[in-house]
Design an enzyme around this catalytic site. Structure first.
Site, short mmCIF file in Angstrom:
data_model
loop_
_atom_site.label_atom_id
_atom_site.label_comp_id
_atom_site.label_asym_id
_atom_site.label_seq_id
_atom_site.Cartn_x
_atom_site.Cartn_y
_atom_site.Cartn_z
N SER A 1 0.69 -1.23 -0.07
CA SER A 1 0.06 0.06 -0.10
C SER A 1 0.90 1.35 -0.08
CB SER A 1 -0.99 0.00 1.09
OG SER A 1 -1.65 -1.39 0.98
N1 SAM Z 1 -0.14 -4.53 4.26
C1 SAM Z 1 0.51 -5.10 3.00
C2 SAM Z 1 2.11 -4.63 2.66
O1 SAM Z 1 2.39 -3.96 3.64
O2 SAM Z 1 2.64 -4.98 1.88
C3 SAM Z 1 -0.52 -4.66 1.70
C4 SAM Z 1 -1.53 -5.73 1.62
S1 SAM Z 1 -2.09 -5.99 0.16
C5 SAM Z 1 -2.95 -4.46 0.07
C6 SAM Z 1 -3.52 -6.94 0.62
C7 SAM Z 1 -3.04 -8.29 1.02
O3 SAM Z 1 -4.09 -8.95 1.44
C8 SAM Z 1 -2.46 -9.00 -0.32
O4 SAM Z 1 -1.31 -9.50 0.05
C9 SAM Z 1 -3.45 -10.37 -0.36
O5 SAM Z 1 -2.95 -11.34 -0.74
C10 SAM Z 1 -4.12 -10.32 0.90
N2 SAM Z 1 -5.27 -11.10 0.98
C11 SAM Z 1 -6.46 -11.09 -0.03
N3 SAM Z 1 -7.46 -11.89 0.86
C12 SAM Z 1 -7.06 -12.49 1.90
C13 SAM Z 1 -7.52 -13.27 2.70
N4 SAM Z 1 -8.87 -13.87 2.77
N5 SAM Z 1 -6.77 -13.56 3.76
C14 SAM Z 1 -5.53 -13.17 3.99
N6 SAM Z 1 -5.03 -12.48 3.18
C15 SAM Z 1 -5.79 -11.90 2.16
#
Ligand code: SAM
Length: 220
Positions: free
Chosen positions: A68
């Site tokens: 993000s």
């Molecule tokens: N906070 C992270 C960083 O600092 O890099 C960025 C997160 S990214 C915007 C959203 C993340 O949520 C992705 O890595 C995605 O694979 C994960 N995600 C999506 N659905 C999910 C779920 N049901 N459970 C766990 N992770 C999930």
């Protein structure tokens, strides 16, 4: 191997980002700003994007996911109002950068990611940075942490149509939850506080996140 010159260059870019994009806007929490200053964001990115680590925008991290925008990471962290003694659940480990920031500011961080590949990369970087107060799990974080436990704070780092019920249950009374809630294109960044068994919510701003894919999130 990062050279001394590269380290200096990154430190200057980091300071410029903090002053221009964070302090210059509404990030006021000194502890959040200090923790961001300590963290080498470039190490959480694929090599080809490392030079852009301190641009104020999201960047690809693989598996179609993004790290993000730094301002949003700082804002969500500030909204958690951490004072150092909290146990925090993070849904969406991604690159591990937000996880690292939480680990700087809270007692213990529990982080869940649906992609094994991303969790392993994040674990490798956080291992190199010697962060020992983090537990990792792989799976559908919309269903909550796999053990029956509650957390002082919960942060969801992907878009949800509404706050997943299992996460409401895993939030302690008096606890705070921060999440992007809304449609698949745009969402509202909300902070929810648990009073008894009820949540009251306030909207912080509009935002745009990738979808949380899962039972209580979106379908693929
Ligand atoms: N906070 C992270 C960083 O600092 O890099 C960025 C997160 S990214 C915007 C959203 C993340 O949520 C992705 O890595 C995605 O694979 C994960 N995600 C999506 N659905 C999910 C779920 N049901 N459970 C766990 N992770 C999930």
């Amino acid at each position: 191997m990062v050279s001394f010159d590269d380290k200096n260059r990154y430190a200057i870019s980091r300071r410029t980002m903090i002053n221009g994009h964070l302090r210059g806007r509404d990030i006021r929490d000194r502890h959040v700003l200090d923790a961001i200053e300590r963290l080498p964001r470039e190490q959480f990115l694929p090599q080809k994007y490392a030079a852009n680590a301190y641009d104020d925008n999201p960047l690809p991290i693989g598996m179609g996911q993004t790290i993000s925008q730094p301002y949003i990471v700082a804002l969500m962290t500030q909204c958690l109002e951490l004072s150092g003694g909290e146990e925090v659940l993070e849904i969406g480990t991604g690159s591990g950068y937000q996880t690292a920031l939480l680990a700087e500011l809270a007692k213990r961080v529990y982080t869940m990611e649906r992609f094994n590949e991303l969790s392993e990369q994040a674990q490798a970087v956080l291992g190199e940075l010697d962060r020992g107060n983090i537990e990792f799990a792989i799976g559908d974080g919309s269903c909550g942490w796999p053990e029956d436990r509650q957390f002082d704070r919960i942060i969801i780092t992907a878009a949800v149509p509404e706050i997943p019920e299992p996460l409401k249950d895993q939030l302690k009374k008096g606890g705070l939850l921060v999440a992007p809630v809304g449609g698949q294109q745009t969402q509202a960044l909300i902070v929810a506080k648990k009073h008894g068994n009820h949540l009251t919510t306030k909207t912080i701003c509009g935002c745009r996140f990738v979808k949380l894919i899962g039972q209580y999130g979106y379908s693929e």
